[in-house]
Write a protein that holds these residues in place. Sequence first.
Motif: not given
Length: 85
Positions: A6, A8-10, A17, A32-34, A52-53
Amino acid sequence: MATYYYVNKQAGYNDNHVVHAYGCKYQPSLQDRLFLGSFYTPTAAIQQARKYYPGALGCDNCCPVTVKKNLNVQYSVGLKHMVSL
Protein backbone atom coordinates in the motif's frame (compact mmCIF):
# COMPACT_ATOMS: atom_id res chain seq x y z
CA MET A 1 5.74 -15.47 -1.78
CA ALA A 2 4.10 -12.23 -2.84
CA THR A 3 3.05 -9.57 -0.34
CA TYR A 4 0.33 -6.92 -0.49
CA TYR A 5 1.64 -3.35 -0.65
CA TYR A 6 0.00 0.00 0.00
CA VAL A 7 1.06 3.61 -0.44
CA ASN A 8 0.10 6.38 1.95
CA LYS A 9 -2.15 8.93 0.21
CA GLN A 10 -0.99 11.59 2.68
CA ALA A 11 2.37 13.12 1.83
CA GLY A 12 4.92 13.61 4.57
CA TYR A 13 7.86 15.96 4.63
CA ASN A 14 9.40 16.68 1.20
CA ASP A 15 6.04 15.65 -0.34
CA ASN A 16 6.98 11.97 -0.25
CA HIS A 17 4.45 9.15 0.00
CA VAL A 18 5.53 6.02 1.85
CA VAL A 19 5.01 2.45 0.62
CA HIS A 20 4.13 -0.17 3.27
CA ALA A 21 3.82 -3.95 3.22
CA TYR A 22 0.69 -5.53 4.66
CA GLY A 23 0.94 -5.77 8.44
CA CYS A 24 3.46 -2.96 8.94
CA LYS A 25 2.96 -1.21 12.29
CA TYR A 26 3.28 2.17 10.52
CA GLN A 27 0.66 1.37 7.87
CA PRO A 28 -1.89 4.21 7.50
CA SER A 29 -5.61 3.76 8.09
CA LEU A 30 -7.81 2.33 5.34
CA GLN A 31 -8.99 5.72 4.09
CA ASP A 32 -5.43 7.07 3.95
CA ARG A 33 -3.86 4.30 1.85
CA LEU A 34 -4.02 3.12 -1.74
CA PHE A 35 -3.68 -0.59 -2.57
CA LEU A 36 -0.83 -1.09 -5.04
CA GLY A 37 -1.10 -4.81 -5.60
CA SER A 38 0.77 -7.98 -4.76
CA PHE A 39 4.53 -7.94 -5.40
CA TYR A 40 7.50 -10.20 -4.73
CA THR A 41 9.85 -7.34 -3.84
CA PRO A 42 9.53 -3.92 -2.21
CA THR A 43 11.31 -2.40 -5.21
CA ALA A 44 8.51 -3.48 -7.54
CA ALA A 45 5.90 -2.00 -5.19
CA ILE A 46 7.78 1.31 -4.99
CA GLN A 47 8.01 1.47 -8.78
CA GLN A 48 4.24 0.96 -8.97
CA ALA A 49 3.65 3.66 -6.34
CA ARG A 50 5.76 6.11 -8.34
CA LYS A 51 3.20 5.91 -11.14
CA TYR A 52 0.80 7.69 -8.74
CA TYR A 53 3.29 9.61 -6.60
CA PRO A 54 6.72 10.23 -8.23
CA GLY A 55 8.34 10.87 -4.85
CA ALA A 56 7.24 7.56 -3.30
CA LEU A 57 9.68 5.89 -0.90
CA GLY A 58 9.79 2.60 0.94
CA CYS A 59 9.08 2.40 4.66
CA ASP A 60 12.30 1.92 6.64
CA ASN A 61 10.52 -0.69 8.75
CA CYS A 62 8.90 -2.96 6.15
CA CYS A 63 10.26 -1.89 2.73
CA PRO A 64 13.94 -1.03 3.12
CA VAL A 65 15.49 -0.75 -0.32
CA THR A 66 19.13 -0.29 -1.12
CA VAL A 67 19.90 2.24 -3.81
CA LYS A 68 19.96 0.68 -7.26
CA LYS A 69 20.56 2.25 -10.62
CA ASN A 70 16.88 2.05 -11.64
CA LEU A 71 15.65 3.80 -8.47
CA ASN A 72 16.26 7.38 -7.42
CA VAL A 73 18.13 7.99 -4.19
CA GLN A 74 16.00 6.87 -1.27
CA TYR A 75 15.79 9.25 1.64
CA SER A 76 15.02 8.14 5.14
CA VAL A 77 11.38 8.30 6.15
CA GLY A 78 12.00 7.51 9.81
CA LEU A 79 10.72 10.89 11.05
CA LYS A 80 7.59 10.63 8.98
CA HIS A 81 5.84 7.80 10.80
CA MET A 82 3.14 8.54 13.28
CA VAL A 83 1.56 5.83 15.40
CA SER A 84 -2.20 6.14 15.81
CA LEU A 85 -3.36 5.89 19.38
